[in-house]
Write an enzyme that holds these catalytic residues in place. Structure first.
Site, PDB file in Angstrom:
ATOM      1  N   GLU A  98      11.118  -4.049   7.954  1.00  0.00           N
ATOM      2  CA  GLU A  98      10.362  -3.737   7.259  1.00  0.00           C
ATOM      3  C   GLU A  98       9.033  -2.867   7.794  1.00  0.00           C
ATOM      4  O   GLU A  98       8.729  -3.009   9.467  1.00  0.00           O
ATOM      5  CB  GLU A  98       9.028  -5.254   6.889  1.00  0.00           C
ATOM      6  CG  GLU A  98       7.496  -5.622   6.295  1.00  0.00           C
ATOM      7  CD  GLU A  98       7.618  -4.853   4.757  1.00  0.00           C
ATOM      8  OE1 GLU A  98       8.317  -3.505   4.453  1.00  0.00           O
ATOM      9  OE2 GLU A  98       7.394  -5.210   4.048  1.00  0.00           O
ATOM     10  N   ASP A  99       8.075  -2.870   7.442  1.00  0.00           N
ATOM     11  CA  ASP A  99       7.033  -1.959   8.070  1.00  0.00           C
ATOM     12  C   ASP A  99       5.762  -2.486   8.306  1.00  0.00           C
ATOM     13  O   ASP A  99       5.313  -2.357   9.956  1.00  0.00           O
ATOM     14  CB  ASP A  99       6.573  -0.572   7.243  1.00  0.00           C
ATOM     15  CG  ASP A  99       5.527  -1.400   5.209  1.00  0.00           C
ATOM     16  OD1 ASP A  99       5.637  -2.534   5.886  1.00  0.00           O
ATOM     17  OD2 ASP A  99       5.650  -0.132   4.887  1.00  0.00           O
ATOM     18  N   ASP A 102       1.593  -8.460   6.206  1.00  0.00           N
ATOM     19  CA  ASP A 102      -0.061  -8.731   5.685  1.00  0.00           C
ATOM     20  C   ASP A 102      -0.477  -9.979   5.825  1.00  0.00           C
ATOM     21  O   ASP A 102      -0.533 -10.361   6.400  1.00  0.00           O
ATOM     22  CB  ASP A 102      -0.176  -7.140   4.460  1.00  0.00           C
ATOM     23  CG  ASP A 102      -1.657  -7.040   4.909  1.00  0.00           C
ATOM     24  OD1 ASP A 102      -2.582  -7.337   5.084  1.00  0.00           O
ATOM     25  OD2 ASP A 102      -2.505  -7.358   3.191  1.00  0.00           O
ATOM     26  N   PHE A 151      -6.734  -0.520   6.851  1.00  0.00           N
ATOM     27  CA  PHE A 151      -5.310   0.239   5.870  1.00  0.00           C
ATOM     28  C   PHE A 151      -5.419   0.581   6.624  1.00  0.00           C
ATOM     29  O   PHE A 151      -5.847   2.385   7.194  1.00  0.00           O
ATOM     30  CB  PHE A 151      -6.295   0.288   4.480  1.00  0.00           C
ATOM     31  CG  PHE A 151      -4.330   0.772   3.530  1.00  0.00           C
ATOM     32  CD1 PHE A 151      -4.514  -0.624   3.204  1.00  0.00           C
ATOM     33  CD2 PHE A 151      -4.410   2.182   3.758  1.00  0.00           C
ATOM     34  CE1 PHE A 151      -3.397  -0.242   2.544  1.00  0.00           C
ATOM     35  CE2 PHE A 151      -3.108   2.166   2.877  1.00  0.00           C
ATOM     36  CZ  PHE A 151      -3.126   0.710   2.063  1.00  0.00           C
ATOM     37  N   ARG A 164       3.475   9.330   3.733  1.00  0.00           N
ATOM     38  CA  ARG A 164       4.426   8.612   4.642  1.00  0.00           C
ATOM     39  C   ARG A 164       5.449   9.528   5.446  1.00  0.00           C
ATOM     40  O   ARG A 164       5.548   8.307   6.722  1.00  0.00           O
ATOM     41  CB  ARG A 164       5.574   8.099   3.698  1.00  0.00           C
ATOM     42  CG  ARG A 164       4.999   6.727   2.866  1.00  0.00           C
ATOM     43  CD  ARG A 164       6.962   6.269   1.750  1.00  0.00           C
ATOM     44  NE  ARG A 164       5.973   6.049   0.661  1.00  0.00           N
ATOM     45  CZ  ARG A 164       6.435   4.401   0.001  1.00  0.00           C
ATOM     46  NH1 ARG A 164       5.674   3.810   1.248  1.00  0.00           N
ATOM     47  NH2 ARG A 164       6.088   3.956  -0.674  1.00  0.00           N
TER      48      ARG A 164
HETATM   49  P1  IMP Z   1       2.318  -8.705   2.253  1.00  0.00           P
HETATM   50  O1  IMP Z   1       2.587  -9.528   3.429  1.00  0.00           O
HETATM   51  O2  IMP Z   1       3.527  -9.093   1.404  1.00  0.00           O
HETATM   52  O3  IMP Z   1       1.255  -9.002   1.938  1.00  0.00           O
HETATM   53  O4  IMP Z   1       3.098  -7.319   1.928  1.00  0.00           O
HETATM   54  C1  IMP Z   1       3.051  -6.199   2.825  1.00  0.00           C
HETATM   55  C2  IMP Z   1       3.069  -4.830   1.864  1.00  0.00           C
HETATM   56  O5  IMP Z   1       2.496  -4.118   1.879  1.00  0.00           O
HETATM   57  C3  IMP Z   1       4.206  -3.666   3.407  1.00  0.00           C
HETATM   58  O6  IMP Z   1       5.349  -3.601   3.023  1.00  0.00           O
HETATM   59  C4  IMP Z   1       2.961  -2.798   2.344  1.00  0.00           C
HETATM   60  O7  IMP Z   1       4.115  -2.371   1.396  1.00  0.00           O
HETATM   61  C5  IMP Z   1       1.479  -3.035   1.933  1.00  0.00           C
HETATM   62  N1  IMP Z   1       0.610  -3.030   3.072  1.00  0.00           N
HETATM   63  C6  IMP Z   1      -0.464  -3.968   4.097  1.00  0.00           C
HETATM   64  N2  IMP Z   1      -1.256  -3.285   4.404  1.00  0.00           N
HETATM   65  C7  IMP Z   1      -0.551  -1.756   3.910  1.00  0.00           C
HETATM   66  C8  IMP Z   1      -1.091  -0.912   4.973  1.00  0.00           C
HETATM   67  O8  IMP Z   1      -2.027  -0.960   6.296  1.00  0.00           O
HETATM   68  N3  IMP Z   1      -0.982   0.038   4.758  1.00  0.00           N
HETATM   69  C9  IMP Z   1       0.019   0.489   4.029  1.00  0.00           C
HETATM   70  N4  IMP Z   1       1.013  -0.737   3.558  1.00  0.00           N
HETATM   71  C10 IMP Z   1       0.105  -2.291   3.514  1.00  0.00           C
HETATM   72 MG    MG Z   2       6.096  -2.024   2.281  1.00  0.00          MG
END
Ligand code: IMP
Ligand code: MG
Length: 181
Positions: A98-99, A102, A151, A164
């Protein structure tokens, strides 16, 4: 175009060095096993590409695309699968790539669902972690960098599908994302 980046949080050099180290950690962990690397589209694509090139044995690659349900059900952490895996995970060692983590909801859900489908093991590899924002606990097995609650874009991460392809991870200027409010 005016520069949308407020500050580079992780430079291209730092990422390259850490990705190489992570590939070594993953190689040591999975040597002798059939590993399926599962990338989460689209954000993980650049990270995954650089990572798998440096894993020291053949791996299978597969992808999933997900989207969160509306804000009202965010507490359930349920995500909608837009594109599912091509491979069966039954009895397989899975590494989700995963990238960024959050809130943790996406990864928590995916790990759970792949476990229920009978994967032998499911581990998590993420380039970035924003621990301040976590609402559900996620065990990260391979982590690139912990970052503050900003962000960020670049190295696969987008804002409104842009940026990206930037080779670093940078915090976006507030005036860039405020235009959508
Ligand atoms: P979570 O952990 O379910 O809240 O979501 C993670 C996803 O939210 C990631 O895969 C990203 O697509 C998106 N995301 C969360 N923070 C950022 C950020 O700072 N920049 C860009 N995308 C983000
Ligand atoms: Mg994502």
């Amino acid at each position: 175009m005016e520069n949308p980046i407020k500050k580079v949080l992780v430079s291209e050099e730092e990422i390259n060095k850490r990705v190489a180290e992570m590939a070594k950690e993953i190689s040591d962990e999975y040597r002798g096993k059939d590993l399926i690397v599962v990338g989460i589209l689209k954000g993980a694509v650049i990270f995954l590409s650089e990572l798998v090139k440096q894993i020291e044995f053949p791996v299978f690659m597969d992808f999933m695309a997900v989207s969160s349900y509306g804000k009202s059900s965010i507490s359930t952490g349920e995500v909608r699968i837009i594109k599912d895996l091509d491979f069966s995970v039954e009895g397989k060692d899975i590494l989700i790539v995963e990238d960024i983590i959050d809130t943790g909801l996406t990864l928590n859900y995916l790990k759970d669902i792949l476990g229920k489908r009978g994967a032998k093991s499911v581990k998590i590899c993420t380039l970035l972690d924003k621990p301040d924002r976590r609402t559900v606990g996620v065990n990260i097995d391979f982590l690139g960098f912990e970052i503050p609650d900003e962000f960020v874009v670049g190295y696969g991460l987008d804002f409104d599908e842009k940026y990206r392809n930037f080779p670093f991870v940078g915090a976006l200027k507030e005036e860039v994302y405020n235009i959508l409010d």
